[in-house]
Design a protein around this motif. Structure first.
Motif, PDB file in Angstrom:
ATOM      1  N   GLY A 279       0.681  -1.007   0.116  1.00  0.00           N
ATOM      2  CA  GLY A 279      -0.088   0.066   0.001  1.00  0.00           C
ATOM      3  C   GLY A 279       0.722   1.349   0.092  1.00  0.00           C
ATOM      4  N   ASP A 280       0.190   2.331  -0.090  1.00  0.00           N
ATOM      5  CA  ASP A 280       1.021   3.875  -0.052  1.00  0.00           C
ATOM      6  C   ASP A 280       1.478   3.729   1.384  1.00  0.00           C
ATOM      7  OD1 ASP A 280      -1.758   3.680   0.491  1.00  0.00           O
ATOM      8  OD2 ASP A 280      -2.175   5.557   0.492  1.00  0.00           O
ATOM      9  N   GLY A 281       0.775   3.435   2.554  1.00  0.00           N
ATOM     10  CA  GLY A 281       1.432   3.752   3.693  1.00  0.00           C
ATOM     11  C   GLY A 281       2.697   3.081   3.880  1.00  0.00           C
ATOM     12  N   ASP A 282       2.558   1.588   3.544  1.00  0.00           N
ATOM     13  CA  ASP A 282       3.675   0.777   3.517  1.00  0.00           C
ATOM     14  C   ASP A 282       4.818   1.190   2.577  1.00  0.00           C
ATOM     15  OD1 ASP A 282       4.090  -2.211   4.571  1.00  0.00           O
ATOM     16  OD2 ASP A 282       4.456  -2.369   2.379  1.00  0.00           O
TER      17      ASP A 282
ATOM     18  N   VAL B 189       2.239  -0.969  -6.312  1.00  0.00           N
ATOM     19  CA  VAL B 189       1.641  -0.233  -5.070  1.00  0.00           C
ATOM     20  C   VAL B 189       0.039   0.055  -5.371  1.00  0.00           C
ATOM     21  CG1 VAL B 189       1.715   1.987  -3.580  1.00  0.00           C
ATOM     22  CG2 VAL B 189       3.646   0.843  -4.238  1.00  0.00           C
ATOM     23  N   MET B 190      -0.552  -0.400  -4.220  1.00  0.00           N
ATOM     24  CA  MET B 190      -2.241  -0.223  -4.284  1.00  0.00           C
ATOM     25  C   MET B 190      -2.566   0.967  -3.553  1.00  0.00           C
ATOM     26  SD  MET B 190      -3.256  -4.218  -3.963  1.00  0.00           S
ATOM     27  CE  MET B 190      -1.507  -4.928  -3.659  1.00  0.00           C
ATOM     28  N   ASP B 191      -2.545   2.289  -4.351  1.00  0.00           N
ATOM     29  CA  ASP B 191      -2.591   3.488  -3.633  1.00  0.00           C
ATOM     30  C   ASP B 191      -4.044   3.938  -3.424  1.00  0.00           C
ATOM     31  OD1 ASP B 191      -2.419   6.102  -2.734  1.00  0.00           O
ATOM     32  OD2 ASP B 191      -1.147   6.802  -4.204  1.00  0.00           O
ATOM     33  N   ASN B 192      -4.431   3.947  -2.112  1.00  0.00           N
ATOM     34  CA  ASN B 192      -5.888   4.597  -1.632  1.00  0.00           C
ATOM     35  C   ASN B 192      -5.864   5.573  -0.912  1.00  0.00           C
ATOM     36  OD1 ASN B 192      -4.948   3.502   0.735  1.00  0.00           O
ATOM     37  ND2 ASN B 192      -6.364   1.636   0.559  1.00  0.00           N
ATOM     38  N   SER B 193      -4.409   6.283  -0.722  1.00  0.00           N
ATOM     39  CA  SER B 193      -4.544   7.492  -0.248  1.00  0.00           C
ATOM     40  C   SER B 193      -5.081   7.353   1.166  1.00  0.00           C
ATOM     41  CB  SER B 193      -5.221   8.797  -0.757  1.00  0.00           C
ATOM     42  OG  SER B 193      -4.558   8.883  -1.954  1.00  0.00           O
ATOM     43  N   VAL B 194      -4.742   6.341   1.868  1.00  0.00           N
ATOM     44  CA  VAL B 194      -5.294   6.281   3.495  1.00  0.00           C
ATOM     45  C   VAL B 194      -4.755   4.847   3.817  1.00  0.00           C
ATOM     46  CG1 VAL B 194      -7.444   4.680   3.147  1.00  0.00           C
ATOM     47  CG2 VAL B 194      -7.519   6.495   4.731  1.00  0.00           C
ATOM     48  N   TYR B 195      -4.673   4.886   5.187  1.00  0.00           N
ATOM     49  CA  TYR B 195      -4.156   3.496   5.782  1.00  0.00           C
ATOM     50  C   TYR B 195      -5.530   2.664   5.921  1.00  0.00           C
ATOM     51  CZ  TYR B 195       0.271   5.634   7.149  1.00  0.00           C
ATOM     52  OH  TYR B 195       1.522   6.270   6.970  1.00  0.00           O
ATOM     53  N   GLY B 196      -5.730   1.750   5.247  1.00  0.00           N
ATOM     54  CA  GLY B 196      -6.847   1.116   5.345  1.00  0.00           C
ATOM     55  C   GLY B 196      -6.887   0.132   6.727  1.00  0.00           C
ATOM     56  N   MET B 197      -5.950  -0.498   6.725  1.00  0.00           N
ATOM     57  CA  MET B 197      -5.766  -1.696   7.862  1.00  0.00           C
ATOM     58  C   MET B 197      -5.775  -1.259   9.163  1.00  0.00           C
ATOM     59  SD  MET B 197      -5.395  -4.714   8.146  1.00  0.00           S
ATOM     60  CE  MET B 197      -4.445  -6.159   7.878  1.00  0.00           C
TER      61      MET B 197
END
Ligand SMILES: Cc1ncc(C[n+]2csc(CCOP(=O)(O)OP(=O)(O)O)c2C)c(N)n1
Ligand SMILES: Cc1ncc(C[n+]2csc(CCOP(=O)(O)OP(=O)(O)O)c2C)c(N)n1
Ligand code: SF4
Ligand code: SF4
Ligand SMILES: [Mg+2]
Ligand SMILES: [Mg+2]
Lengths: 573, 274, 573, 274
Positions: free
Chosen positions: D95-98, D121-129
């Motif tokens: 992810g984007d955070g990772d 990178v799967m970017d969702n502009s957020v920390y989903g987890m």
């Protein structure tokens, strides 16, 4: 059948509103004069997965779960096998299930189980906008003897702003649930609450930790989100600015801990919160806090380990790293809150300790106390406020930042003070702070840094000691298992065993003299903790000889320790 | 001190640097003390934060407040200090290994965050302190280190481009051998509101003696700072790594300072009352 | 006066060639049939600072320094106060100083000291291209009785390639020095060397560790430079490719440790080397190695701590973090080489252990053994080669990566194997490796990861046990202090004390049964280590009761422990 | 398997994803399995390495070899694996955070190092987890997280620009809602020799439900990959963050592979003989 405490579990898939119902029930009970607590367990699914609200309501202050649940209300049985073991039932416990969700799964059944079917789903369908959780809530409250008006009032407060229709349908659901009680038999009911005066609080351990930090003087926080510590940060973020402080979300934990070192160097008491993986990333710089004598507080809300482990579940497993995880000889302080409510006191005290000794304090909270909510009487004011020994500098005179004082604490000058400039140093140094490789400087600074921690007067706050003066058995525990252990000790005493609880808040340095005194006279010491390795017992052994026969009682998570298993151990020997 | 005019010596401590004779870092120290004197900032109100490396030893040679932190972490320490104490002037100093290798993430995020502080990197394309290994700015074919006998084999890190891509609002490059220009940049950077990055070519005479030749390569062609990121980028695409001057100065607002209290601590608990 | 060992220190400012002279002297002595070792101490200056070469030459294999030096040759006295304490003199020790450098500083003088002035500087000026260090070398060799031809031969080899002029002037310097001996009185001389056959090696501990890693099967290394571990990497970098391996210089230690996890997951035994600060950064991912059961070896060449500490000096201070520095319950293995030469064996053995148990092994070397050079007989071949239990997978059948085996080791499949695909997992998991939060899975995997470490047969290599069968005193030590302790034990025995050495290579898990056996019968156990906190003693206490009276003997660096102080302790009680 | 033609299902495990219904990551999983099938790569010779986050759970949903490592460290693990085992096809996902927050330094240095692997990178502009905090690519004024109630207040990280500045040799952007284009990019990236970076806009329907609107914003204007860094840069200066396609493909040689042995281990010790 009236009880001083009743334990209730509600389970259902995400969206069923289990957590909302649980919180309303707890708050309504509080309003009615009860105490209680609510834990939560969640599946791995981010959304829509199974979850359970785990409550205990009581006429007396209570912060420990019971051995099992008296009532289990299942909205549905999705993935129940994943958390079956987190739902132990008390003997004779009652399962209330919805026929809509099918038969009660075999793994929920045993000889002593009683089952009632209530068609929550069908009942909610009959109400316009009706929801299963409201029907269940109405039923449970009525079952356990909670005043219906109190409940309605609470729901009304909770849903204010959602509009009249929502209110009406919720109310109809509560009413329908309450009426369904007549069909349900063998119900455990709560005693009437005792009359009490004064405010009561509904608070989680994580929120309490945040409040404790601010009350201790913290005005700066830098952190990186991690389960189950994020709530502390999410509470601090809007609350710090109210009192002139600020929180920064960092790029990672390396940045967090170093930012608070910077803030603290500037004279502003500073905190960060994390969990095991984040703590591991911070240890190099916690060592810098030790060497440079910069006060910082790191709250570690422990979760299942090792590695990423079980992020949403609780264990007491970071004692090893908290105590011994720094490289070099690096004395510092480790504390642990003894209950949900005690997260307030212990965090505030920890800020005080960090500031007074100019060192790093690691607070070992965990998911159990951090994410559980409890009802407590509004806490009394706590005197501890972080106060540093500030240097009186004289311009032109050489300021000795790392002066060799009797108590090991060297007055610290704050940037902006004339004549107080110095370099906070992670290299070994002499009294001025200038780097030195000389053995004499090294030895004297090592000794000073040790002395200030070892010789500090921690007062009576090092532990909670309770029970029989002539106890034969001591239950020695630390951190979040304290309340469970307390209940076990009380039950043992009720059965005539002379027993004492020693629940330790000061994990390191080991308060050996005080411990010896607290354990004086016992012939058995049962060391209770929730981990696989028996980390606290080893830590104690490393520093002192425990009196009497020492019995290790520990097991890993995710199910929290129960009073009954500790009691059984006490009685079995 | 406010009334009197400060002198560079006021900012220099009596500790003898551990640096090798001829090391570029001497000039950087001189430029910082000169710049602070020119700005007439009282030493007690300035803090210097560094990591670990030859260059990171600099704070101890000043009379300022300072934090000699750990390798790679100067920027977070400096950011925390500035955020908690907005009244101070905060500078961070260090090397190319400290700032772009182990500290690379903080560099990128400090550029983005735009806290009002100045970051001065003494770049010698080598790890001086650990006796001469390749750093991120070392040429791919440099075979001078036993650790990478065939050369690091990696394209060099581009500090200015990275700073610009990351969102820094003040970016300049200087050469330690041109102390006047360096001093000018230090002053401008300190005066800039937001994160300012000064990239200093500072030769390591011991492990990269060939860097003495930088004097011939350096040219001062960033004459006027660009105020538009685009222009700065276009200019950088032609950069040979030896152009000095202030490349870019943007105008984004610096990151949040400490707010004023609006409530007493005693009232905070009210939110938990049922 | 002829001795079986002579200790010589040479000091001078950078550029004076102290280290070159020391190395030549050691190698020449080796050629002549002697054994010996050379340590080094350096000031903080990067270049041109003070330094000292610390030698001991001996007719017998020796890897411990003596209590003090018999001869101190000072080229000059620059900053001598900074490392005076690292230059203890033996009673009657001789200081040879150059009048050019001024009087012998007062802090070097005490009652027993003898001083001779030799004008090295002036003598070297008389020679075209003459250098002080060659004159001194000629003098020292002659003084201690080292064959002049051997010395000349060694210098010739060393300087081959520097041209005839350099050779001629060096030779002239050596000759001049040798001739100056006549003026020097009261000289300690070495016995003649014993005749020996077979090759001998001149090797540092860090080089030996590199060789041990490769011999153990390592073919991949990823690392970040740090004093005093960099030499291991600098040795591995050119040598790994020769045997089909490679080394990558990383951006930081987080990358290093994770890169070797990747390499090892691929089936290639992998190593990294670092020191305290780097180890601190690695602990999160060492925990991942434990949870995912990926074998890796991390060599920590310890230096003075805490924090940046004293990077160029030695201490045994990272035991705490190596043993307990991981979050969660994370059993792994910690070893420590017992001498400069033993860095070879212990590192190779550690690779074997990591691969056999699929876990992380931390090797606690230190600056003393790592950066000292010694003369040893060419080591015998060591059988240990890293061999993993590789899974026999059947395509179509579910492969259980984390199968619950009796010994806790689960056969591992390597990428590229059909039917063996699995996810190496840092979340808690079931036998297949799929994430699980269930208590049963957690408990069984925790137990398995513990069992494989605890139940492993470490054989006889866990320690070196030596001395009297009917010993009354045991000197119990670990890692690099072993040889010093051995000399202390031998001296005690020579004085009639019944004593035994137990020098432990396997730090964690604590080999409690073996230790009890090794300590059987003693009435005193003296635990010797070089740190402030007594880390090893605490670690032992945490896991077992030591027999007899336990005496802690430890102090911090930078001066290494000396046989004499341990002997004094043994005799004093 | 080599003879038979692989099907996407061959690459999919029977483990049910923990993802929320509608999460963009489902499409990314599908595109990876489809791409690998198209390339006909035997699952046993492919490894997927991830960090921690919703997106980082992906490897377990495949039948490939995989490593679910720790937060932010996917790229070093993947790099080590590829360097030690050059015969494998290695992909890293997360992810984007990772990738850009805690893992930002490894991202920058992996781009520079140019090891032959693919990073998606799967970017969702957020920390989903962790339930919805701002990530580096979150807009400065997004007030959706309790952790940053006034918005993060920091200019968003620009993944493509950062990759280009850092020296990546393959850079593309895709949208999870356009599975064909995404699959095409995965194939091209895997086939690229060197480090390839695929930036995927992958909505988080739970914490950023407004991202469902990305479908309207996305436009496929990187039609032909540039081969010159300059051109790619110029193009990026006009980028709105929603342009998809392969932006850039350069030709630098990948980082050093494992060499062949030229000497026996037994002889290594000879260098110590006096
Ligand atoms: C965590 C950690 N890793 C490695 C080191 C070793 N180390 C000290 S300084 C340094 C590099 C210094 O290079 P640079 O920042 O360029 O400074 P210079 O000495 O060139 O001025 C390294 C790798 C350390 N101190 N801490
Ligand atoms: C060292 C460490 N710090 C923090 C965390 C908590 N954490 C887990 S996932 C995550 C962020 C995930 O965001 P992203 O990478 O964007 O993935 P997404 O869930 O959005 O797909 C964080 C902060 C962790 N696991 N480890
Ligand atoms: S080694 Fe290089 S960088 Fe370090 S002090 Fe010497 S010249 Fe300067
Ligand atoms: S929280 Fe967001 S990123 Fe995570 S699975 Fe749900 S939709 Fe996807
Ligand atoms: Mg450098
Ligand atoms: Mg994300």
């Amino acid at each position: 059948m009236a009880l001083s405490s009743v334990s209730i579990a509600m389970t259902g898939s995400g969206g069923a509103g289990v957590m909302t119902a649980g919180q309303i029930l707890l708050d309504a009970a509080a309003k009615a004069g009860y105490y209680g607590l609510m834990g939560r367990t969640l599946g791995p699914q981010i959304r829509g997965g199974e979850s359970a609200a785990l409550l205990r309501l009581s006429t007396e202050p209570v912060q420990s779960p019971d051995d099992g649940f008296d009532i289990l209300v299942a909205f549905d049985w999705g993935n129940i096998e994943r958390f079956r073991e987190e739902l132990p039932m008390n003997p004779g416990g009652l399962i209330i299930a919805d026929p809509h969700a099918g038969d009660v799964p075999a793994l929920m059944l045993d000889a002593e189980r009683r089952i009632e079917y209530v068609p929550f789903h069908a009942m909610s369908k009959d109400i316009h906008g009706g929801r299963v959780n409201m029907v269940a809530l109405g039923l449970i409250a009525e079952l356990v003897g909670l005043d219906h008006d109190c409940l309605v009032e609470r729901v009304t407060t909770q849903l204010s702003g959602k509009g009249q229709t929502a209110l009406d349908s919720s109310r109809a659901g509560l009413d329908a649930g309450a009426e369904a009680v007549v069909g349900v038999k063998g119900v455990p009911r709560l005693d009437r609450p005792k009359p009490r005066t004064g405010d009561r609080w509904s608070i989680t351990g994580n929120d309490a930790a945040g409040l404790g930090a601010i009350q201790g003087g913290v005005r700066f926080c830098a952190a990186y989100p991690i389960t189950p510590a994020t709530d502390i940060l999410e509470w601090l973020a809007p609350n710090l600015p109210k009192v002139g402080g600020t929180l920064v979300q960092c790029e990672d934990e390396l940045a967090s801990v170093n930012m608070i070192l910077g803030g603290s160097y500037g004279g502003v008491p500073s905190v960060t919160a994390t969990s095991g993986p984040g703590l591991a990333l911070m240890t190099e710089s916690i060592g810098l806090a030790v060497a440079s004598e910069t006060p910082v507080v790191i709250i570690d809300v422990q979760r299942g380990g090792p590695s990423t482990g079980i992020p949403t579940k609780s264990e007491q497993v970071d004692l090893n790293i908290a105590v011994n995880g720094l490289h070099g000889d690096a004395p510092h302080v480790v504390t642990a809150p003894l209950s949900i409510g005690d997260c307030l006191f212990t965090t505030q005290w920890s800020v005080h300790l960090a500031e007074a000794m100019q060192t790093a304090v690691i607070v070992l909270s965990d998911q159990t106390v951090g994410q559980s909510r409890t009802i407590i009487d509004k806490p009394a004011e706590i005197a501890f406020i972080g106060r540093r020994k500030v240097a009186e500098t004289v311009p032109g005179e050489r300021y000795l930042r790392y002066a060799l004082t009797a108590d090991g604490v060297s007055p610290m000058s704050l940037p902006g003070t004339d004549g107080g400039a110095y370099i906070a140093e992670g290299l070994e140094h002499d009294e001025t702070g200038r780097p030195s490789t000389q053995g004499a400087h090294h030895t004297e600074q090592l000794a000073k840094r040790q002395r200030k921690i070892t010789d500090f007067d921690y007062g009576d706050h090092w532990a909670l000691v309770d029970g029989d003066p002539d106890a034969e058995v001591a239950v020695l525990t630390w951190g979040s298992t304290a309340e469970v252990a307390r209940e076990a000790v009380n039950r043992a005493r009720a059965r005539g065993v002379k027993a004492r609880l020693v629940a330790v808040r000061l994990i390191d340095p080991v308060p050996a003299d005080r411990l010896r005194y607290a354990l004086a006279g016992v012939s058995r010491t049962v060391v209770v903790e929730q981990n696989h390795g028996g980390q606290y017992l080893r830590h104690l052994r490393a520093h002192m000889d425990l009196p009497g026969r020492v019995e290790a009682f520990h097991r890993p998570g995710p199910l929290g320790l129960r009073p009954g298993e500790i009691l059984a151990h006490i009685l079995s020997q | 001190m406010d009334a009197v005019v400060a002198k560079p010596q006021d900012y220099k401590s009596d500790l003898k640097p551990i640096w090798c004779p001829g090391c570029g870092d001497f000039s950087v120290l001189a430029a910082i003390t000169r710049g602070l004197a020119e700005l007439n900032l009282p030493p007690k109100d300035v803090a210097l934060v560094s990591g670990i490396g030859c260059s990171s030893r600099l704070p101890a040679y000043s009379t300022l407040y300072g934090f000699h932190s750990v390798h790679g972490r100067a920027l977070p320490v400096a950011s925390g200090l500035k955020l908690a104490r907005p009244d101070l002037t905060v500078l961070s100093v260090g090397g190319d290994g400290d700032g772009f290798s182990i500290g690379g993430n903080h560099f990128v995020h400090a550029c983005r965050r735009n806290v009002d502080l100045t970051y001065i990197v003494m770049d010698n394309s080598v790890y001086g302190m650990t006796k001469g290994q390749a750093s991120p700015t070392t040429q791919a074919d440099w075979t001078g280190s036993k650790l990478t006998p065939e050369g690091p084999g990696v394209a060099p890190f581009r500090p200015l481009e990275m700073a610009l891509s990351s969102g820094a609002t003040f970016i300049s490059r200087a050469f330690s051998g041109d102390p006047m220009e360096l001093t000018r940049q230090v002053c401008a950077a300190v005066q800039h509101k937001g994160f300012s990055f000064v990239h200093v070519l500072s030769p390591c005479v011991t492990y990269r003696p060939e860097q003495k030749g930088w004097r011939e390569l350096v040219h001062g062609d960033f004459t006027e700072p660009y105020t538009d990121r685009r222009d700065a980028f276009l200019r950088l695409l032609d950069d040979d790594g030896f152009t000095t001057g202030i490349l870019y100065q943007g105008a984004a607002a610096p990151f949040q300072p400490m707010p004023r209290a609006t409530q007493s601590v005693a009232d905070l608990g009210d939110q938990f009352v049922i």
